[in-house]
Structure formats: structure tokens, C-alpha cells
Design a protein around this motif. Structure first.
Motif, PDB file in Angstrom:
ATOM      1  N   PHE A  26       0.847  -1.194   0.000  1.00  0.00           N
ATOM      2  CA  PHE A  26       0.000   0.000   0.000  1.00  0.00           C
ATOM      3  C   PHE A  26       0.884   1.246   0.000  1.00  0.00           C
ATOM      4  O   PHE A  26       1.879   1.318   0.712  1.00  0.00           O
ATOM      5  N   GLY A  27       0.522   2.203  -0.825  1.00  0.00           N
ATOM      6  CA  GLY A  27       1.275   3.458  -0.889  1.00  0.00           C
ATOM      7  C   GLY A  27       2.357   3.481  -1.949  1.00  0.00           C
ATOM      8  O   GLY A  27       2.911   4.543  -2.220  1.00  0.00           O
ATOM      9  N   GLN A  28       2.672   2.346  -2.555  1.00  0.00           N
ATOM     10  CA  GLN A  28       3.685   2.339  -3.605  1.00  0.00           C
ATOM     11  C   GLN A  28       3.106   2.918  -4.898  1.00  0.00           C
ATOM     12  O   GLN A  28       1.905   2.824  -5.160  1.00  0.00           O
ATOM     13  N   GLN A  29       3.997   3.511  -5.697  1.00  0.00           N
ATOM     14  CA  GLN A  29       3.624   3.997  -7.020  1.00  0.00           C
ATOM     15  C   GLN A  29       3.650   2.804  -7.968  1.00  0.00           C
ATOM     16  O   GLN A  29       4.697   2.193  -8.158  1.00  0.00           O
ATOM     17  N   VAL A  30       2.509   2.467  -8.559  1.00  0.00           N
ATOM     18  CA  VAL A  30       2.394   1.292  -9.414  1.00  0.00           C
ATOM     19  C   VAL A  30       2.085   1.724 -10.839  1.00  0.00           C
ATOM     20  O   VAL A  30       1.283   2.644 -11.065  1.00  0.00           O
ATOM     21  N   GLU A  31       2.733   1.064 -11.788  1.00  0.00           N
ATOM     22  CA  GLU A  31       2.494   1.324 -13.204  1.00  0.00           C
ATOM     23  C   GLU A  31       2.471  -0.007 -13.944  1.00  0.00           C
ATOM     24  O   GLU A  31       3.277  -0.892 -13.667  1.00  0.00           O
ATOM     25  N   ILE A  32       1.527  -0.134 -14.880  1.00  0.00           N
ATOM     26  CA  ILE A  32       1.449  -1.307 -15.736  1.00  0.00           C
ATOM     27  C   ILE A  32       1.866  -0.871 -17.134  1.00  0.00           C
ATOM     28  O   ILE A  32       1.324   0.088 -17.690  1.00  0.00           O
ATOM     29  N   ALA A  33       2.838  -1.580 -17.703  1.00  0.00           N
ATOM     30  CA  ALA A  33       3.276  -1.358 -19.079  1.00  0.00           C
ATOM     31  C   ALA A  33       2.805  -2.555 -19.892  1.00  0.00           C
ATOM     32  O   ALA A  33       3.072  -3.699 -19.517  1.00  0.00           O
ATOM     33  N   LEU A  34       2.066  -2.300 -20.995  1.00  0.00           N
ATOM     34  CA  LEU A  34       1.425  -3.395 -21.719  1.00  0.00           C
ATOM     35  C   LEU A  34       1.618  -3.257 -23.222  1.00  0.00           C
ATOM     36  O   LEU A  34       1.611  -2.147 -23.758  1.00  0.00           O
TER      37      LEU A  34
END
Length: 134
Positions: free
Chosen positions: A66-74
Motif C-alpha cells: 500500500f502506498g507504492q507507485q504502481v504502473e502497468i506497461a502493456l
């Protein structure tokens, strides 16, 4: 590897399991969000047709907190007759958290159908790296 779609994801408290990291099933939900962005950028609309996930393969590398910066690259890495396969990477605070491959089937009237030419062309236009089957 070049990804035509990158989507930031906000980790919700409800995404967490009892160990206080993102539940393994939620990774697929994050991937679905990115896939939706990809299809939208390709020109798909709610009335364009239907997609159903037929297969998912997830390599979990590190937990997401929780609180992490998350990014999905697709990106789309393969197009078949009635299906295509996406490959995505899930990043959390700059570190690779997961790799996901999903096979999506195109449906018309509830049955698998040939992926329309407009979608094939859109995928070809979005991808800068070779896509198997195109």
C-alpha cells in the motif's frame, strides 16, 4: 522492450490481503485496466465487440505494498485468428513486481470470431516492435 501503453494504478486498501500486500488476484485486475486502455487507444468501444480472457500466466516477482507507485506497461505480442496475447510488466516504486501474459478471445454473438481488420491495423499501428501473426 517498448510498451505503447503505460497506466498508473492507485493501490486501494481493499486490494490488500491479510499479509498487507496486494492480493495475487488483484494483479490481474490491474492488468485488465491496462488492457482496457490499450483497446480504447486502438479504437475499440463498448459496442465494438466483446473480449473474454481465456488464459492468464503471472510471474510474481516482488510484493506490492500500500502506498507504492504502481504502473502497468502493456503491449500485444501475438495476434491469432480469434485471439491475441498481451504481455505486461507491473512496476512498483520503480522495481519489477510481476510479468503477465494474457490470451484474450474476440467474441461475436457469444462465439469466438476472427479479430476484425480494423483492430489488427490498430495494433500494428500502436506497436513499434514486431507482433507475431501480423
Amino acid at each position: 522492450m517498448i510498451f505503447p501503453v503505460r497506466v498508473p494504478i492507485q493501490v486501494r486498501f481493499s486490494d490488500l490481503d491479510t499479509l498487507e500486500h496486494v492480493n495475487n488476484a488483484v494483479y490481474l485486475t490491474y492488468d485488465e485496466v491496462a488492457r482496457g486502455h490499450y483497446l480504447q487507444q486502438a479504437g475499440a468501444h463498448i459496442d465494438s465487440g466483446n473480449f473474454v480472457m481465456a488464459r492468464a500466466e503471472v510471474d510474481y516477482i516482488t510484493p506490492i505494498l500500500f502506498g507504492q507507485q504502481v504502473e502497468i506497461a502493456l503491449r500485444v505480442e501475438r495476434v491469432g485468428n480469434s485471439s491475441f496475447r498481451t504481455y505486461s510488466e507491473t512496476w512498483a516504486d520503480g522495481g519489477l513486481a510481476a510479468r503477465i501474459k494474457v490470451v484474450v478471445v474476440w467474441l461475436e454473438n457469444g462465439k469466438p470470431a476472427r479479430i476484425p481488420d480494423w483492430l489488427r491495423e490498430a495494433i500494428r499501428g500502436m506497436e513499434t516492435e514486431p507482433v507475431e501473426g501480423l
